[in-house]
Design a protein around this motif. Structure first.
Motif, PDB file in Angstrom:
ATOM      1  N   ASP A 118       5.510  -4.707  -9.382  1.00 56.63           N
ATOM      2  CA  ASP A 118       4.834  -4.187  -8.199  1.00 56.63           C
ATOM      3  C   ASP A 118       4.162  -5.295  -7.401  1.00 56.63           C
ATOM      4  O   ASP A 118       3.158  -5.068  -6.718  1.00 56.63           O
ATOM      5  CB  ASP A 118       3.797  -3.130  -8.599  1.00 56.63           C
ATOM      6  CG  ASP A 118       4.452  -1.829  -9.023  1.00 56.63           C
ATOM      7  OD1 ASP A 118       5.645  -1.632  -8.722  1.00 56.63           O
ATOM      8  OD2 ASP A 118       3.778  -0.999  -9.655  1.00 56.63           O
TER       9      ASP A 118
ATOM     10  N   SER B 159       3.685   5.827  -5.570  1.00 55.08           N
ATOM     11  CA  SER B 159       4.553   6.992  -5.770  1.00 55.08           C
ATOM     12  C   SER B 159       3.961   8.250  -5.137  1.00 55.08           C
ATOM     13  O   SER B 159       4.676   9.223  -4.929  1.00 55.08           O
ATOM     14  CB  SER B 159       4.793   7.212  -7.261  1.00 55.08           C
ATOM     15  OG  SER B 159       3.565   7.418  -7.931  1.00 55.08           O
TER      16      SER B 159
ATOM     17  N   ARG C  96      -2.581  -2.529  -2.363  1.00 53.86           N
ATOM     18  CA  ARG C  96      -3.366  -2.386  -3.594  1.00 53.86           C
ATOM     19  C   ARG C  96      -3.678  -3.754  -4.190  1.00 53.86           C
ATOM     20  O   ARG C  96      -2.833  -4.643  -4.158  1.00 53.86           O
ATOM     21  CB  ARG C  96      -2.475  -1.630  -4.574  1.00 53.86           C
ATOM     22  CG  ARG C  96      -3.157  -0.803  -5.586  1.00 53.86           C
ATOM     23  CD  ARG C  96      -2.192   0.216  -6.170  1.00 53.86           C
ATOM     24  NE  ARG C  96      -0.945  -0.388  -6.641  1.00 53.86           N
ATOM     25  CZ  ARG C  96       0.177   0.301  -6.813  1.00 53.86           C
ATOM     26  NH1 ARG C  96       0.238   1.590  -6.562  1.00 53.86           N
ATOM     27  NH2 ARG C  96       1.263  -0.310  -7.240  1.00 53.86           N
TER      28      ARG C  96
ATOM     29  N   PRO D  61      -8.032   6.547  -1.104  1.00 51.45           N
ATOM     30  CA  PRO D  61      -8.391   6.896  -2.488  1.00 51.45           C
ATOM     31  C   PRO D  61      -7.442   6.319  -3.541  1.00 51.45           C
ATOM     32  O   PRO D  61      -7.750   6.335  -4.728  1.00 51.45           O
ATOM     33  CB  PRO D  61      -8.334   8.435  -2.480  1.00 51.45           C
ATOM     34  CG  PRO D  61      -8.494   8.826  -1.045  1.00 51.45           C
ATOM     35  CD  PRO D  61      -7.844   7.734  -0.257  1.00 51.45           C
ATOM     36  N   TYR D  62      -6.293   5.832  -3.121  1.00 54.76           N
ATOM     37  CA  TYR D  62      -5.358   5.210  -4.057  1.00 54.76           C
ATOM     38  C   TYR D  62      -5.567   3.699  -4.137  1.00 54.76           C
ATOM     39  O   TYR D  62      -4.765   2.990  -4.734  1.00 54.76           O
ATOM     40  CB  TYR D  62      -3.915   5.530  -3.642  1.00 54.76           C
ATOM     41  CG  TYR D  62      -3.670   7.018  -3.545  1.00 54.76           C
ATOM     42  CD1 TYR D  62      -3.425   7.778  -4.683  1.00 54.76           C
ATOM     43  CD2 TYR D  62      -3.739   7.677  -2.310  1.00 54.76           C
ATOM     44  CE1 TYR D  62      -3.237   9.148  -4.604  1.00 54.76           C
ATOM     45  CE2 TYR D  62      -3.556   9.046  -2.227  1.00 54.76           C
ATOM     46  CZ  TYR D  62      -3.308   9.772  -3.371  1.00 54.76           C
ATOM     47  OH  TYR D  62      -3.130  11.136  -3.298  1.00 54.76           O
ATOM     48  N   GLY D  63      -6.635   3.220  -3.491  1.00 56.42           N
ATOM     49  CA  GLY D  63      -6.962   1.798  -3.596  1.00 56.42           C
ATOM     50  C   GLY D  63      -6.163   0.923  -2.662  1.00 56.42           C
ATOM     51  O   GLY D  63      -6.106  -0.293  -2.852  1.00 56.42           O
TER      52      GLY D  63
ATOM     53  N   LEU E 267      -7.830   2.966  -9.574  1.00 55.74           N
ATOM     54  CA  LEU E 267      -6.636   3.027  -8.721  1.00 55.74           C
ATOM     55  C   LEU E 267      -5.665   4.144  -9.091  1.00 55.74           C
ATOM     56  O   LEU E 267      -4.899   4.593  -8.261  1.00 55.74           O
ATOM     57  CB  LEU E 267      -5.870   1.692  -8.787  1.00 55.74           C
ATOM     58  CG  LEU E 267      -6.596   0.424  -8.367  1.00 55.74           C
ATOM     59  CD1 LEU E 267      -5.637  -0.762  -8.444  1.00 55.74           C
ATOM     60  CD2 LEU E 267      -7.149   0.561  -6.966  1.00 55.74           C
ATOM     61  N   PHE E 268      -5.681   4.552 -10.348  1.00 54.66           N
ATOM     62  CA  PHE E 268      -4.603   5.422 -10.818  1.00 54.66           C
ATOM     63  C   PHE E 268      -5.109   6.743 -11.405  1.00 54.66           C
ATOM     64  O   PHE E 268      -4.423   7.355 -12.230  1.00 54.66           O
ATOM     65  CB  PHE E 268      -3.744   4.676 -11.853  1.00 54.66           C
ATOM     66  CG  PHE E 268      -3.224   3.350 -11.365  1.00 54.66           C
ATOM     67  CD1 PHE E 268      -2.457   3.284 -10.205  1.00 54.66           C
ATOM     68  CD2 PHE E 268      -3.531   2.171 -12.029  1.00 54.66           C
ATOM     69  CE1 PHE E 268      -1.989   2.061  -9.732  1.00 54.66           C
ATOM     70  CE2 PHE E 268      -3.067   0.944 -11.581  1.00 54.66           C
ATOM     71  CZ  PHE E 268      -2.294   0.888 -10.417  1.00 54.66           C
TER      72      PHE E 268
ATOM     73  N   LYS F 256      -2.731   9.719 -11.719  1.00 55.78           N
ATOM     74  CA  LYS F 256      -1.527   9.682 -12.557  1.00 55.78           C
ATOM     75  C   LYS F 256      -1.730  10.557 -13.802  1.00 55.78           C
ATOM     76  O   LYS F 256      -2.844  10.901 -14.153  1.00 55.78           O
ATOM     77  CB  LYS F 256      -1.201   8.237 -12.936  1.00 55.78           C
ATOM     78  CG  LYS F 256      -1.100   7.295 -11.748  1.00 55.78           C
ATOM     79  CD  LYS F 256       0.108   7.537 -10.847  1.00 55.78           C
ATOM     80  CE  LYS F 256       1.400   7.473 -11.572  1.00 55.78           C
ATOM     81  NZ  LYS F 256       2.488   6.861 -10.803  1.00 55.78           N
TER      82      LYS F 256
ATOM     83  N   GLU G  84       4.242   1.099 -11.128  1.00 49.80           N
ATOM     84  CA  GLU G  84       3.504   2.338 -10.855  1.00 49.80           C
ATOM     85  C   GLU G  84       4.462   3.520 -10.712  1.00 49.80           C
ATOM     86  O   GLU G  84       4.092   4.652 -10.973  1.00 49.80           O
ATOM     87  CB  GLU G  84       2.654   2.138  -9.592  1.00 49.80           C
ATOM     88  CG  GLU G  84       1.669   3.257  -9.283  1.00 49.80           C
ATOM     89  CD  GLU G  84       2.261   4.338  -8.376  1.00 49.80           C
ATOM     90  OE1 GLU G  84       1.761   5.471  -8.398  1.00 49.80           O
ATOM     91  OE2 GLU G  84       3.254   4.057  -7.674  1.00 49.80           O
ATOM     92  N   ARG G  85       5.673   3.263 -10.332  1.00 44.03           N
ATOM     93  CA  ARG G  85       6.644   4.328 -10.114  1.00 44.03           C
ATOM     94  C   ARG G  85       7.245   4.855 -11.415  1.00 44.03           C
ATOM     95  O   ARG G  85       8.005   5.824 -11.399  1.00 44.03           O
ATOM     96  CB  ARG G  85       7.791   3.841  -9.223  1.00 44.03           C
ATOM     97  CG  ARG G  85       7.339   3.167  -7.936  1.00 44.03           C
ATOM     98  CD  ARG G  85       8.453   3.055  -6.945  1.00 44.03           C
ATOM     99  NE  ARG G  85       8.716   4.359  -6.346  1.00 44.03           N
ATOM    100  CZ  ARG G  85       7.963   4.903  -5.388  1.00 44.03           C
ATOM    101  NH1 ARG G  85       6.930   4.258  -4.915  1.00 44.03           N
ATOM    102  NH2 ARG G  85       8.243   6.090  -4.905  1.00 44.03           N
TER     103      ARG G  85
ATOM    104  N   ALA H 180      -0.280  -1.161 -14.972  1.00 42.44           N
ATOM    105  CA  ALA H 180       0.685  -0.917 -13.900  1.00 42.44           C
ATOM    106  C   ALA H 180       0.434   0.406 -13.193  1.00 42.44           C
ATOM    107  O   ALA H 180       0.824   0.584 -12.048  1.00 42.44           O
ATOM    108  CB  ALA H 180       2.106  -0.933 -14.451  1.00 42.44           C
TER     109      ALA H 180
END
Lengths: 542, 542
Positions: A214, A341, A360, A425-427, B22-23, B26, B220-221, B245
C-alpha cells in the motif's frame, strides 16, 4: 526483560551488499546529454562503488566528512549515494537550481570537503568554488557534455580516480544506526535553507516503506525511472528502495523534456516513475504518441495534483497519478493517496476526488492536525482543518547546527509541517493550504490550495495561484492569479459562476489577474511569496 | 556525526494505535466451535484490548510478566497479542499440541503468571495446572464449547473480567524497543523445547516485511485467514502484519477441517491464507467444489512443498502455493519463493521447480550456506550444499535462560538453522535436508528432503520419508519409507526405475518400506527421529 534477538544495525551497507549479492544481473541505464545511453549491471556498478570507497580515502575525506554532489539523476550519482554513507561519510546532495549565494551558503554550512559535479553542470558550480575554501576537491563526472574543464589543481576526474583505485574488499560496516548517512537542505521560500540530516536508521526504515504493497510497492520485477531529482529529498527514497528491491533503474540524466522521458519509458518498458505535477502536465500531450503500456504507477508529489490532470492520465493511459506527500524533513514519504477499500462502491466523482487527496500515513508515521494558533488538536471529520504535524523514525527532530531554533517543532517533538489539511475518518489527509498562505477572511480560514484546485478544474485554466490581499472589512480577501490556456481568456464573473457550486460563497475570489506563468521556487513549487510581492498593495474592486 | 531524526521506538503500541485510528471500520471474524461466527470491528476489538490492559493490572501480572496463551486462532487471542506487549508484559504462546510434560516444562521455564485458555482446550490444559504453581490465574475464553469449567479460585472468566475493567485511556508506551514483546518455544525433535524471545523491535521490523510487494504483500484491501496456528511463531507474523496493513481478518477457530476452511474462504471472500502443506493437501479435493476465486495468495511453509501439490493449485485454482521459509528462531520469515524476473522466459517445468524453492532472503535478512563440519562457506552455484546460516534483526541471538549453550550459533553470531540448502546465483535457496537427517554415504552427502520430493512425485506415492541406515561399506545408505495412495502398491525396483532419471545414481534408495503414515511432530513436521527408532538396526538387502 530484553528480547534475545541479534543486534544488527539498520544501516546502508545492508542495501549495498544485498544488491551486490542478489541483484548483480539487474541493469542501470543512464541517458547521456549527447543522446546516448550508459548501461551498467548492478554488479559493475557495485564494483565502482567499492572503488569509489577507496577514492574517498585517497582524497582524504574525513571519517564523517560531508561529500557534496551536484548532479543529475545518473547511476554515477547513485555510486555516491552508497559509497559516502557506507564508508561513514555523509552524502550531501546539492540542489543544482539554488541561487549561487544559497549554494555557497549551503555547501559551506554543511562543511562539504569534496563536491562531485556532473560535467554538464560545471558552469553552474565552478564559478563559485573560490568562495568555498573548505572544498578541497571538485571531482568531475564526465557525462559527455562539452563544458570546458578548468585547469586547476582542485579538479579531479571521476573515471581516472576510479581506474586508479583498488576496490574496497570485504563488507562495509556502520555500527551505529543513528549516525548520519545523508543530508539535504530545505529550499524554504523564506530565510536561508536549513539542513536535514538523515540517519542510517531513518534511511533504512524509509527504504523498507518504499517496498510495501500500500505504498510505492517496489518489486524486483519493476523498471523504475526516478524523474524527481536525486538532489531533492533523496528522490523520494526511490534509489535506495530500488536497490533494496532489486529493480532495474533508468536514470534520465539532464534531459527532462517530455519527449526524452516518454522515449525512455517506451524503450526500457519502465513500470514505475515519479515526479512533480509540472512534469506530468508537460508529458500529457505526448502520452498517446508512444507505447507507454508498461507503466503501472506514476508517483506525483511536491505539490497538489490537479484533479483534471490525474483524470486525464487515468482515462487516457489507464494509470492515474498516485500522490506521495512529504517534504525534505520527512525523508520524504509521509502519506500516499492509495485508495481505501471503503471506496469500493464510490462514484467516479468521489474516486476522482479521493485520488488527489494526500492519503493515509505510512506505517511508522504518525500524523495529526492542530490549530495553527492555539495548537489544539482538530477532529478527523474532513471538515475541520489544522496544521499537519508528523512524528516517526524518519521525521526530522531538528535542523543541522540548530538552525531555526526549534520553532518548527512542537513541545512534544513533532514536526510542524506548515501544511494545512483536513482528515477524513479513514485517516486520509487532504491539504488545503500552507499555513503561511492561508487567507484569514472575517475570522475564517480560506484554504488557497483547495481553492486553486477548483479554479484549475475550469477548462480554460492552465494554472492558478490564489493569494490574500488586504481588505478594509474582512482583513484579507482572495485574489486569483490565473494562467489561461493558449488562446483563451477568462473574466472574474465567469470564474465566480464556475466556482459557485464548488466552494463556499465567502471563498469566491474578489479579483482575478491573468498572468503569464505562476512563479516557481527552485524545486518547482508555486512561489506565492513572489506573487504577494508583485501584487503588494493591490486594490480590490469595490 | 549523528543523524537528526526523531527518536521513536520500533514498538508494538504503534501497531495498536495505527489499527485503532485508521482501520476501526475493518472486520475480524472468528468461527466458533458451535458453527456460528463472532464478528467484531477493529474499533470494538481495540476497545477490548484497552480493557484487557486493565485486566492484566488487576490480575497483578508483573510489569514484565509472561502472559501465557493456550488458544486457537481467534480475535480474542489477538487481543492478547497486543494487550500483553503494549503494557510491557511478554506474550507467551503455548503450543496446544505439546506433550503434557513439555507443556508443563515450557510454562514453568517461561515463568507464566497467568494463562488464557480457550474453553474448548481447557481439558488439555487444566489437568496439569497443579504442576504449575507459578500460574496464579487461568482465564477462560469461552468460545461456546461445552467443556466443563472447574470450580476453582484460579479460574476467571475473560468476558467477566473485561466487562468489569475500565478501558485503558491514552496511548500505550514501550520506550525500549529492545525489550521483550513475545516468546515462543521451539518444538525441537530432540531435547527440551527452547525459548525464543522476540523484542518489540524485531516484531515491528518483521511486521513491516509482511507488507512488502515481493513478500507477503499484505494490503488494506486484503481479507486474511491465518490457518497457521497463532501459537506457532506468531502465525508467521500475519496477525501483526494484518493490523499494520489494515486488512480484514478471518480466524478459523478450532475447526481446521478442509470443509470448514473452504467455507470460510468462500463466505468471506478471503484473499490471502497460509498454512503447512498438510492443510493444503487435505483441502485440495475440495477446491473445485466452492467458489474460491477471491484467493490471490496461499502461503505454505513449515515443510517443503511437494511440487505436484503446488502445480495442482496453480492449474486448478490459478494460485500456486507460495513458499515461506523460516522457523521459530527467525520470527519466522527468512525467505520467500517469489519468482525472480530472470525466470520470465523459463519453461513450465523450470517454473514449477522454482516455485517450490524456498526463495530469496527478505530485506534485512542475510543468509549463507556453510559446510556443516568445517564451517567453510559454500558457493552459490545451486550445486554445492551447506547448512543455512542466518543473520538479521529478527533472528534469535540465543535461547531464553541460555539453553543450548550457544551451540546453535556461530562464532560471529549467526544462527545455524540446521537446514541444508543449495543457493542459485540469484540468491534463491533450495532446501535439500536437515543437517541431522543428512545421509553421509561413501563420503558424500545425500539430501533426504530432496530425495523425498522426487519420490513423492511418483503417482503411486502419497507421502515419503527417507532415513539413513547403517551400511558396512558406505557407512550409511538411504531407506525409503513410503505411504502409497489408497489401493496402490509399490516395489523397490519400480521406485528406483522412476528415480533413475531424476537423481544421482548413488542416491537411489537401497531399500523400501511401505508404512501407514509418516510420523509427525507436534507442529506437523516429519518426525524422522521416530522413523529412525522404528528402523533401528534395519538390515539392508545385499
Amino acid at each position: 526483560m530484553l528480547g534475545l534477538m541479534q543486534d544488527r544495525p539498520l544501516s546502508l551497507p545492508h542495501v549495498f551488499h544485498r544488491a551486490e549479492q542478489l541483484f548483480g544481473h539487474k541493469r542501470m541505464v543512464t541517458a547521456r546529454p549527447d543522446g546516448g545511453e550508459d548501461v551498467v549491471t548492478v554488479a559493475q556498478w557495485a564494483e565502482r562503488v567499492r572503488r569509489l570507497a577507496t577514492v574517498l580515502d585517497t582524497l582524504g575525506v574525513s571519517a564523517d566528512g560531508r561529500v557534496g554532489t551536484f548532479c543529475w539523476n545518473t547511476s554515477r550519482h547513485l555510486e555516491l549515494y552508497l559509497a559516502a554513507p557506507c564508508t561513514g561519510r555523509v552524502l550531501h546532495t546539492l540542489n543544482i537550481r539554488l541561487h549561487p549565494d544559497q549554494l555557497v551558503y549551503v555547501a559551506e554550512h554543511a562543511g562539504d570537503e569534496v563536491v562531485f559535479v556532473d560535467r554538464s553542470l560545471l558552469s553552474l558550480f565552478w564559478p563559485h568554488v573560490d568562495r568555498l575554501p573548505g572544498v578541497r576537491h571538485v571531482v568531475v563526472l564526465d557525462d559527455g557534455s562539452d563544458t570546458e574543464i578548468p585547469d586547476d589543481p582542485r579538479i579531479r576526474d571521476h573515471e581516472e580516480l576510479l581506474a586508479a583505485a583498488e576496490p574496497f574488499a570485504g563488507r562495509f560496516v556502520v555500527e551505529d544506526e543513528n549516525s548520519a548517512a545523508a543530508m539535504c537542505y530545505t529550499s524554504g521560500t523564506t530565510g536561508n535553507p536549513k539542513g536535514v540530516v538523515y540517519s542510517h536508521r531513518s534511511t533504512m526504515l524509509h527504504s523498507l516503506i518504499t517496498l510495501i504493497a500500500d505504498g510505492p510497492a517496489l518489486s524486483e520485477r519493476d523498471v523504475v525511472m526516478p524523474v524527481v531529482p536525486m538532489f531533492h529529498a533523496n528522490a523520494w527514497g526511490l534509489p535506495y528502495g530500488c536497490l533494496l528491491a532489486g529493480t532495474d533503474l533508468v536514470f534520465p540524466g539532464p534531459d527532462l523534456s517530455p519527449a526524452a522521458l516518454v522515449d525512455l519509458v517506451e524503450r526500457h518498458r519502465v513500470t514505475i516513475t515519479g515526479g512533480v505535477p509540472t512534469i506530468w502536465m508537460n508529458v500529457l500531450p505526448l502520452i498517446d504518441t508512444r507505447d507507454l503500456s508498461s507503466l503501472r504507477t506514476i508517483f506525483c508529489g511536491g505539490s497538489a495534483i490537479p484533479k483534471a490532470l490525474c483524470e486525464e492520465y487515468r482515462t487516457r493511459l489507464g494509470v492515474p497519478l498516485l500522490h506521495i506527500w512529504g517534504m525534505t524533513e520527512t525523508s520524504p514519504i509521509g502519506t500516499m493517496g492509495v485508495l481505501g477499500s471503503h471506496l469500493d462502491d464510490a462514484s467516479d466523482e468521489e474516486l476522482a476526488a479521493a485520488r488527489v487527496r494526500q492519503g493515509r500515513p505510512m506505517p511508522l508515521v504518525e500524523m495529526r492536525i492542530a490549530d495553527p494558533e492555539t495548537g489544539e488538536q482538530m477532529p478527523w471529520d474532513d471538515h475541520a482543518s489544522g496544521e499537519v504535524q508528523a512524528a516517526g523514525p524518519w521525521i526530522a527532530s531538528e535542523y543541522f547546527r540548530g538552525e531555526g531554533g526549534g520553532s518548527q517543532f512542537t513541545d512534544d517533538g513533532w514536526l510542524k509541517t506548515g501544511d494545512v489539511a483536513t482528515v477524513d475518518p479513514y485517516g486520509s489527509f487532504r491539504l488545503v493550504d500552507r499555513t503561511k498562505d492561508l487567507i484569514k477572511s472575517g475570522g475564517e480560514w480560506i484554504g488557497t490550495v483547495e481553492l486553486e484546485n477548483e479554479i484549475m478544474a475550469h477548462p480554460k485554466v492552465a494554472e492558478a495561484a490564489v493569494i490574500g490581499v488586504a481588505h478594509p472589512q474582512w482583513v484579507e480577501r482572495p485574489l486569483a492569479c490565473v494562467v489561461v490556456e493558449e488562446g483563451q481568456t477568462l473574466t472574474l464573473d465567469e470564474l465566480r459562476e464556475f466556482l459557485e457550486a464548488r466552494v463556499a460563497k465567502w471563498w469566491l475570489p474578489d479579483a482575478l489577474e491573468l498572468i503569464d506563468e505562476v512563479p516557481k521556487t527552485s524545486v518547482g513549487k508555486f512561489s506565492k511569496k513572489t506573487l504577494r510581492e508583485r501584487f503588494d498593495g493591490y486594490a480590490l474592486p469595490d
